[in-house]
Write a protein that holds these residues in place. Structure first.
Motif, PDB file in Angstrom:
ATOM      1  N   ASP D 228      33.677  50.200  33.159  1.00 43.28           N
ATOM      2  CA  ASP D 228      33.710  50.706  34.536  1.00 43.28           C
ATOM      3  C   ASP D 228      35.014  51.448  34.839  1.00 43.28           C
ATOM      4  O   ASP D 228      35.015  52.420  35.600  1.00 43.28           O
ATOM      5  CB  ASP D 228      33.433  49.611  35.575  1.00 43.28           C
ATOM      6  N   ALA D 243      35.424  58.820  45.777  1.00 44.22           N
ATOM      7  CA  ALA D 243      35.194  57.384  45.621  1.00 44.22           C
ATOM      8  C   ALA D 243      34.173  57.174  44.518  1.00 44.22           C
ATOM      9  O   ALA D 243      33.306  58.024  44.299  1.00 44.22           O
ATOM     10  CB  ALA D 243      34.687  56.762  46.924  1.00 44.22           C
ATOM     11  N   VAL D 244      34.311  56.048  43.836  1.00 45.46           N
ATOM     12  CA  VAL D 244      33.375  55.692  42.760  1.00 45.46           C
ATOM     13  C   VAL D 244      33.036  54.216  42.911  1.00 45.46           C
ATOM     14  O   VAL D 244      33.912  53.405  43.211  1.00 45.46           O
ATOM     15  CB  VAL D 244      34.014  55.936  41.368  1.00 45.46           C
ATOM     16  N   GLU D 245      31.772  53.895  42.723  1.00 43.35           N
ATOM     17  CA  GLU D 245      31.415  52.481  42.767  1.00 43.35           C
ATOM     18  C   GLU D 245      30.416  52.148  41.662  1.00 43.35           C
ATOM     19  O   GLU D 245      29.650  52.994  41.211  1.00 43.35           O
ATOM     20  CB  GLU D 245      30.860  52.085  44.141  1.00 43.35           C
ATOM     21  N   ILE D 246      30.445  50.890  41.257  1.00 44.52           N
ATOM     22  CA  ILE D 246      29.591  50.380  40.192  1.00 44.52           C
ATOM     23  C   ILE D 246      28.624  49.383  40.830  1.00 44.52           C
ATOM     24  O   ILE D 246      29.053  48.491  41.566  1.00 44.52           O
ATOM     25  CB  ILE D 246      30.433  49.623  39.141  1.00 44.52           C
ATOM     26  N   GLY D 249      28.816  47.924  44.355  1.00 45.33           N
ATOM     27  CA  GLY D 249      30.072  48.572  44.713  1.00 45.33           C
ATOM     28  C   GLY D 249      30.747  48.043  45.959  1.00 45.33           C
ATOM     29  O   GLY D 249      31.091  46.870  46.043  1.00 45.33           O
ATOM     30  N   ILE D 250      30.930  48.920  46.944  1.00 42.14           N
ATOM     31  CA  ILE D 250      31.694  48.532  48.120  1.00 42.14           C
ATOM     32  C   ILE D 250      31.051  47.360  48.862  1.00 42.14           C
ATOM     33  O   ILE D 250      31.743  46.573  49.492  1.00 42.14           O
ATOM     34  CB  ILE D 250      31.878  49.700  49.108  1.00 42.14           C
ATOM     35  N   VAL D 252      29.801  44.666  47.711  1.00 43.97           N
ATOM     36  CA  VAL D 252      30.062  43.321  47.165  1.00 43.97           C
ATOM     37  C   VAL D 252      31.248  42.635  47.840  1.00 43.97           C
ATOM     38  O   VAL D 252      31.342  41.414  47.821  1.00 43.97           O
ATOM     39  CB  VAL D 252      30.305  43.313  45.637  1.00 43.97           C
ATOM     40  N   SER D 253      32.123  43.434  48.453  1.00 47.58           N
ATOM     41  CA  SER D 253      33.302  42.818  49.073  1.00 47.58           C
ATOM     42  C   SER D 253      32.906  41.893  50.219  1.00 47.58           C
ATOM     43  O   SER D 253      33.673  41.019  50.612  1.00 47.58           O
ATOM     44  CB  SER D 253      34.262  43.912  49.560  1.00 47.58           C
ATOM     45  N   ALA D 254      31.706  42.079  50.761  1.00 45.01           N
ATOM     46  CA  ALA D 254      31.248  41.220  51.858  1.00 45.01           C
ATOM     47  C   ALA D 254      30.197  40.206  51.411  1.00 45.01           C
ATOM     48  O   ALA D 254      29.667  39.459  52.226  1.00 45.01           O
ATOM     49  CB  ALA D 254      30.687  42.090  52.991  1.00 45.01           C
ATOM     50  N   TYR D 255      29.887  40.173  50.134  1.00 47.37           N
ATOM     51  CA  TYR D 255      28.910  39.211  49.617  1.00 47.37           C
ATOM     52  C   TYR D 255      29.546  37.837  49.416  1.00 47.37           C
ATOM     53  O   TYR D 255      30.767  37.714  49.281  1.00 47.37           O
ATOM     54  CB  TYR D 255      28.378  39.638  48.246  1.00 47.37           C
ATOM     55  N   ASN D 260      25.993  37.331  44.930  1.00 46.22           N
ATOM     56  CA  ASN D 260      26.389  38.438  44.056  1.00 46.22           C
ATOM     57  C   ASN D 260      26.143  38.143  42.572  1.00 46.22           C
ATOM     58  O   ASN D 260      25.848  39.048  41.790  1.00 46.22           O
ATOM     59  CB  ASN D 260      27.871  38.770  44.268  1.00 46.22           C
ATOM     60  N   SER D 278      25.544  43.736  39.690  1.00 47.24           N
ATOM     61  CA  SER D 278      26.692  44.113  38.849  1.00 47.24           C
ATOM     62  C   SER D 278      26.624  45.566  38.405  1.00 47.24           C
ATOM     63  O   SER D 278      27.612  46.091  37.880  1.00 47.24           O
ATOM     64  CB  SER D 278      26.737  43.231  37.603  1.00 47.24           C
ATOM     65  N   GLY D 279      25.456  46.194  38.544  1.00 52.67           N
ATOM     66  CA  GLY D 279      25.333  47.566  38.049  1.00 52.67           C
ATOM     67  C   GLY D 279      25.462  47.642  36.540  1.00 52.67           C
ATOM     68  O   GLY D 279      25.888  48.658  35.992  1.00 52.67           O
TER      69      GLY D 279
END
Lengths: 368, 368, 368, 368
Positions: D228, D243-246, D249-250, D252-255, D260, D278-279
């Motif tokens: 990643d 911006a890049v997310e896997i 991504g963004i 998951v910060s609130a999961y 998750n 997880s992508g």
């Protein structure tokens, strides 16, 4: 895995085969703002151009360089400089036989084992023509070095058993003699030797020396990126080179320490060495003296004489190599040695700009 | 700029100074699953340990290696292997004078010019002790190579003007003679020469040869990552080495092509060369033959004799170097040469695994 | 292949496992002459030390750093700086079960597929403890940057759904709040959320922001080594980070160009931007404005709750993970983000010193 | 310093400017033996070709690729593949004004600060045309991946506020819709939005997603060369990506961790995950699932609307940018994202071939 690049700050990547469409180099990381035109590069390329004397292959190539990128309004822009030379005189037919056997002294066998097959035309990627990219890039590095008072000068010191007499050293002769020797007498005798070898369908080797003057002390890194280590790699990466030495090189193995140690001395506030057995490099770093390095070049493996070898079918055969070959590659390799030294020195000088934290701080607090 | 790492697939990074707390190496990229314990490494380190014979410095160091990471349940894990040796016998007082002057034949002057100051104790980073990390890493590489039937064997072939007689070559002697010569007679004479040099407060150089057998053809890259180019860099990066040659090396410059070309031949389905002037490398790739490389080592620059030099204040002075020094570094450098060759070969063999697209496809369609 | 190093001029190589003997980093290429002692590094390490609040794992580790090389007389020498922290509180027994199954959300399965086995104790190489080396190295980089007036400051802006209120931004709070939030109110609410998650045997994620001020315009390279590209790689290489954004980041995808374009303006001879949607980076180079980057962190995968997974025998099983875990890794990851940003910026600033040929010429003609 | 290369095993070096003679790429380290002709590359280049729809710039370029080296008898040779596209439709006059001021949202200011001057024609090196080399190289990587059953597929998922409806996902639509959306309805609405933005002399951004299927578990390295991390660097190095997310991504910060964590399960001897938050990447290595990555693209900074900025003389001015520009770069950037992902995956897959010592031993004892 990738293996066609060299350098850390200024990275050269060469590409191209002897009988492909073109050959070239991408010079990435070259600093911005240096004046550059195609003529600056062409005069270096002309020094390795074939067909200029009886010492070289009769293949005729103009080797005209084209700047494809990285130069704007006559100056380098800091972005990759792409340089290309078109092949114009390919006679691939000469090489069709080679596809089926392994020439002695050549990389053919290794290529087939490594890659499964090979572009056999004129040696493909292993051709001396690969060095066009190196020389073109070296021209750029030499130019920038010269603006700092650093000169990189290579020349032939031996062909076969004919050696240059240093007492007759004539720097101007290097660009004039067909052998690139700095001694016109030795050159004459060497040319006779070459003519003789050609008649016998044989070939010759020789020795190239490079002197670099004006390099400040402290260039190079104390461990794996020693100045001499990187010079060795750079020179040994040239096709026919089989040995590299720094300063007194092989001879130092028989010296005593008390003789080999160059005495530091000072006069008029300048520190210098009374002798230069070290060849300007101590502990992997320049010592302020003239840097002297030598490359030992093997005789051209392509010879007209009948030879024995093995073919792809695994049979012992006799071969007669056709094609156009140099009876000795030394004279044309001189500028290649010079190019590789110029790149190595400049690349390490750039590395040294950040050796001290004070240099970095000054750079950024001086308004840069 | 960073310069303490070498390798592409397996990257060695050495750290540490002669008189610091410790020295070590991080071996990053070493493949998982190889059995490894400290004894595997220790037996290599013991070959370069000081104080074992009159040919070495009297400094006593056990040089006991500690594996700090990267090994689990007796096997390498594929993650970085951190190896450390604590310094235990530092006598820094010996070196306090050195702080103020530049020893002839040493890197002192270059260090000050590059970094502004230096750790002057025992040569600091330029000490031969830096090679502890190389030897430790080399032990790992040699072990994996040996599991593929590849042997890397270095030995002394000359000290001063005493040369080994190849007709008396005795491989078992290498690990027994104090000079690491494979010829017990030459060893005796060399030891006398060393004793003599020591008495005269002087030092000696010599030549180390390394033979690598079992390497398949095609290892190395045709351009800048030539097998010989990378071997040269690896060997020239060892402190006192001033020249490197492959196969017949410097001698080839005086050969004719018809002599230098090794004839390929075949018998019983096996391709081999009738001679090995090439030293097992053609066009930057292994040719299937034994690889032969030689390093020319200068005499130890630290000698007890009175010498002239310059101090930091810019004055011409006379010095007498104290401290404990080897009268010749060659015997202890043999295992360093072996280590560097082992790493270079293994690293390039890994690179070759992806030379063909068919190899990659097979690897991933075979369930890996 | 090696993958534990980052950087071009200053190369960091971390090593070590959670439950091995020690963890560390080699910092190669760090410039000479900067004052450095262990306390400079320790204060960074203390920010990621476990066991300091209810927000972290109860594992107690002093994480005392030892400088093993590269510092002499209180200053960096320019040679590799080796830093080590011994593990002291390993309780490997906690992890013996893990050897046999693949924890959800963890790298266990990948490790076994890649290497054939793994050091399963505490995550082995994938443990958050690997970041000790990054933080130690970051301390050095931050120190040198601060001598140029550049500040690198990271902090938590969200944990779960609790977000920082920028109008209450209190920089001093960052080092005091257990969450590393710059807003004491948000911190209190976040701590409650964490307590709640812990009671539910669950875990939380969050967002870390880093601001870098004082970076001159023009740092970074226009193509693959864009400042934002290298920051992204550096941050995404931190274990739990799943997204990275620069400036307005994800939001810009819905902007119009006329809104997103930051207007350049000038006053008093200074060029600046009226807004900073770009986050201080345009076309891969710094634009002179404050650099703003954000990392999105996933919730800790190690949770006490019963989970389903597969074991090595290929059976579906239920597991209860033992061991000591952080209910949220965000607060301790803040200093890791700061360290990675500091290294990336400094490394690229060094690269820029040779962007212009005139800079190189001046450097070497000014007596360096 | 060099910054135009990416990759470890297969190194791409792009070169060329928007209005220079040509643009290209050298692909060094690409394995031998893969069938390749210009058409294989051309069909990728045609996907980024300008002038094909109202969504793109009216600049007409054929972008015909020429293979200059590295291909022989229709197959890659293992040596550098040099690919070039000549510029044919340069109208430099459009850009002469730009020389004197700094366009908002562009790299102009950074270029001048870094290099002292710049090739201002059409963005010079910062032009989207630089990605020609990336796409050409990506075509090669995609082809080899496809021979291993790996597909790399990128597409537009949002332009401005118009988002794709995944329930209408139609893979065949990607190559047909002018927006490269896999949803023909969303495409229609997006084209209206684009037309509207163009009329308002404004521009739009959007989001590109890339899915990679068939990658085995264990690809990527646990520390700095995380899969990643390298994908992020590769994507963020594309001009307008902010911006890049896997995976999730963004978000998951609130999961919570319990949500998750993707549960591993097994059926019929196959291990898989029940969800894919997880992508497809855990701990920096592929987890065997589909890899999902997203790039957030900013609106084109070149807009026809009047804007304010600063000129080189340091004056506040009003500007109207001339030249031919894309109202949104997203559709043409889709194939660039695909190319960068293909290269990153293939490069890391090659690295993994040497993760285990047993793989190396088998490779060399199986007669390779």
């Amino acid at each position: 895995m990738a293996g066609s690049s060299i350098g850390k700050n200024i990275v050269l990547t060469t590409w191209g085969e002897s009988h492909g469409k073109a050959l070239g180099v991408v010079v990435d990381g070259f600093p911005a703002g240096m004046k550059l035109d195609e003529e600056d590069i062409q005069k270096f390329l002309d020094r390795r151009k074939p067909g200029t004397s009886p010492a070289t292959t009769p293949r005729k190539e103009d080797d005209k360089v084209e700047i494809l990128s990285g130069v704007f309004e006559g100056k380098t822009t800091g972005t990759p400089i792409s340089l290309m030379v078109r092949n114009t005189s390919q006679i691939s037919a000469d090489y069709s036989e080679i596809a089926n056997y392994y020439r002695p002294g050549h990389a053919d066998y290794g290529f087939d084992k490594k890659y499964g097959f090979r572009d056999y035309r004129g040696g493909g990627r292993s051709s001396g023509r690969e060095t066009i990219g190196r020389v073109a890039a070296g021209a750029l590095c030499s130019k920038l070095l010269s603006e700092m008072g650093i000169t990189v000068c290579a020349y032939t010191i031996a062909i076969g058993d004919i050696e240059v007499d240093y007492s007759k050293f004539d720097r101007a002769a290097i660009l004039k003699t067909p052998t690139a020797m700095p001694d016109v007498d030795a050159d004459k005798r060497a040319m006779e030797l070459i003519q003789n070898a050609r008649e016998k369908q044989d070939s010759l080797g020789g020795i190239i020396e490079c002197q670099i003057t004006g390099v400040p002390a402290g260039i190079g890194d104390p461990v794996f990126d020693k100045l001499d280590a990187l010079l060795s790699r750079a020179l040994m990466s040239i096709g026919a080179v089989k040995a590299v030495e720094i300063g007194d090189g092989i001879r130092v193995s028989a010296y005593n320490g008390s003789y080999n140690n160059d005495v530091f001395t000072t006069a008029g506030g300048v520190v210098f060495k009374e002798t230069n057995h070290s060849g300007g490099i101590l502990g992997g770093m320049s010592d302020g003296d003239k840097i002297v390095v030598r490359a030992y070049v093997k005789p051209t493996p392509s010879i007209a004489k009948t030879q024995h070898t093995v073919n792809k079918a695994g049979e012992n055969i006799e071969i007669n190599i056709k094609g156009r070959h140099d009876p000795v590659v030394v004279p044309r390799a001189v500028v290649v040695v010079e190019a590789m030294c110029a790149h190595t020195i400049l690349d390490l000088m750039i590395s040294n700009m950040s050796s001290r934290s004070s240099s970095i701080i000054e750079f950024y607090t001086d308004g840069n």
